[in-house]
Design an enzyme around this catalytic site. Structure first.
Site, PDB file in Angstrom:
ATOM      1  N   ASP A 126       0.874  -1.183   0.000  1.00 31.25           N
ATOM      2  CA  ASP A 126       0.000   0.000   0.000  1.00 31.25           C
ATOM      3  C   ASP A 126       0.906   1.226   0.000  1.00 31.25           C
ATOM      4  O   ASP A 126       2.070   1.151  -0.412  1.00 31.25           O
ATOM      5  CB  ASP A 126      -0.881  -0.061   1.274  1.00 31.25           C
ATOM      6  CG  ASP A 126      -2.198   0.678   1.121  1.00 31.25           C
ATOM      7  OD1 ASP A 126      -2.168   1.922   1.111  1.00 31.25           O
ATOM      8  OD2 ASP A 126      -3.242   0.019   0.997  1.00 31.25           O
ATOM      9  N   HIS A 185      -3.428   6.321   3.780  1.00 29.54           N
ATOM     10  CA  HIS A 185      -4.190   5.166   3.286  1.00 29.54           C
ATOM     11  C   HIS A 185      -3.688   3.857   3.902  1.00 29.54           C
ATOM     12  O   HIS A 185      -4.453   3.074   4.464  1.00 29.54           O
ATOM     13  CB  HIS A 185      -4.082   5.148   1.760  1.00 29.54           C
ATOM     14  CG  HIS A 185      -4.994   4.204   1.064  1.00 29.54           C
ATOM     15  ND1 HIS A 185      -4.621   2.927   0.721  1.00 29.54           N
ATOM     16  CD2 HIS A 185      -6.262   4.349   0.618  1.00 29.54           C
ATOM     17  CE1 HIS A 185      -5.630   2.332   0.095  1.00 29.54           C
ATOM     18  NE2 HIS A 185      -6.631   3.174   0.017  1.00 29.54           N
ATOM     19  N   SER A 348     -11.227  -0.069  -0.369  1.00 34.34           N
ATOM     20  CA  SER A 348      -9.938  -0.145   0.327  1.00 34.34           C
ATOM     21  C   SER A 348     -10.110  -0.407   1.811  1.00 34.34           C
ATOM     22  O   SER A 348      -9.231  -0.990   2.446  1.00 34.34           O
ATOM     23  CB  SER A 348      -9.170   1.175   0.192  1.00 34.34           C
ATOM     24  OG  SER A 348      -8.584   1.305  -1.057  1.00 34.34           O
TER      25      SER A 348
END
Ligand code: CA
Ligand code: CA
Length: 410
Positions: A126, A185, A348
């Site tokens: 990621d 994220h 996600s």
């Protein structure tokens, strides 16, 4: 070179028009009774949903927004009503449906009582992860063969000082860019999987005791982009260093044969985000409009769609009767972000719930293969009418049921 993009919509983008409020002021909607030491657990509706959440959206009645205000009554837009006041807005409310959650309580009860839980390493490929976050630092994998910061590749794996994993995007050992938002994220994904339990903040699905996050940064910049080549290198690193489950919360419309081959030939179980729709943010059928790696048809991939707390797929979530496998809470998910906590929405955020559940079950059942874990998760999915024809399992993640799943006789 093809580029990936992250598959989350940030809550910040929606903050101007959305508020999320517990209807009961004193009794929170979430898992506070299951994880009383975690301050924000009451907002983790994905783990326990008592139906008390309500989403309030205030929208202009006009699809073209402010421009409608300028339309002359006798002009080309004369078919549109001319806004005159508060009535020109509509207020949309979405109420939670009690029980739309992953049923974590019975799984935690069994897991916490077991003396035979094994250690599991989960690779998060990621953006970077805030490895110093108080709710994550006990959950971060470290490379015991490496001495950090001595400038020497102690374990001879080709990566110098890869003590906390590796940054394949910038090609250095720093897996967290302090002071920038580019690692938000990955930090959010990691927290959903493995934030500490009963230590303040949020409750990660696995907690920090037996499951560790291997941080492999392959997406960078504020846009969260990356290349298939870096993801392939990260997958090889994860396998070589003991990871068994791999979270991939990104997608691309460009097919990479090398990435497909690498995933298919890997011993790991991959949990993949289905993606957040087309350019307008409307979910698409990824059987007919494939996106990668979500649409890869391999037995070691679970592709995850985003379920809203009312039991419907989020409007932005991709789906596909063949390519998507299961629906999981992914909207208004609170988790760790660098230096704090925040809400994000998207597939996600749904994928790491499956990753966490898979790691918890794989830890709890040392006799299970990763294929068993996948079969348990998909075979025990809670059937829902809203998901028929949308995901291969026809249902949503039910961790409690996955823990009670029995393997068919060989
Ligand atoms: Ca090394
Ligand atoms: Ca915590």
């Amino acid at each position: 070179m093809a580029f990936f993009r992250r598959t989350s919509l940030t809550a910040c983008l929606m903050a101007a028009v959305c508020t999320i409020t517990p209807m009961a002021a004193e009794i929170g909607p979430g898992v506070s009774s299951l994880s009383p030491g975690d301050t924000y657990a009451e907002y983790q509706w994905g783990l326990e949903n008592d139906g008390s959440l309500q989403l309030v959206e205030i929208r202009s009645r006009f699809a073209n927004g402010g421009s409608a205000y300028d339309a002359p009554a006798d002009g080309p837009h004369s078919g549109l009503p001319i806004p005159t006041g508060p009535g020109d807005y509509e207020v949309l409310t979405t109420n939670a449906a009690a029980g739309v959650d992953i049923d974590i309580a019975p799984a935690w009860e069994l897991y916490d009582a077991s003396q035979t839980n094994r250690d599991v390493v989960v690779a998060v490929i990621d953006t970077g992860v805030d490895i110093l976050h108080p709710d994550l630092r006990n959950s971060i994998w470290t490379n015991d063969g490496e001495i950090p910061g001595d400038g020497i590749d102690n374990d001879g794996n080709g990566y110098v000082d890869d003590y906390f994993g590796w940054d394949f995007f910038y090609n250095d050992p720093s897996v967290f860019s302090m002071g920038s938002e580019e690692d938000t994220h990955g930090t959010h994904v990691a927290g959903t999987i493995a934030a500490g339990r009963n230590n303040g903040g949020v409750a990660g699905i696995t907690g920090s005791e037996h499951v560790k996050i291997m941080v492999l940064k392959a997406l960078g910049t504020s846009q969260g982009v990356g290349s298939p080549e870096d993801v392939v290198a990260a997958i090889h690193y994860a396998e070589a260093n003991g990871a068994s489950i791999c979270n991939l919360s990104f997608c691309s419309n460009v097919y990479s044969q090398e990435l497909a081959d690498t995933i298919q030939n890997s011993s790991m179980l991959f949990v993949v985000a289905a993606g957040n729709g087309d350019e307008s943010g409307t979910g698409v059928d990824i059987d007919s409009v494939p996106t990668y790696p979500a649409s890869l048809p391999f037995d070691n991939v679970i592709t995850v769609s985003n379920l809203m707390f009312d039991g419907n797929l989020a409007s932005s979530s991709n789906y596909g009767a063949l390519s998507a496998d299961i629906a999981v809470p992914g909207s208004y998910i609170v988790s760790t972000i660098p230096g704090g906590y925040g809400f994000l929405s998207g597939t996600s955020m749904a994928a790491p719930m499956v990753t966490g559940a898979a790691a918890l079950l794989y830890s709890y059942r040392p006799d299970y293969s990763l294929a068993d874990v996948r079969n348990a998760i998909l075979g025990s999915a809670r059937q829902m009418d809203t998901l028929t024809g949308k995901v291969s399992s026809g249902g949503m993640l039910d961790v409690g049921a996955a823990f009670l799943w029995t393997k068919p006789e060989a």
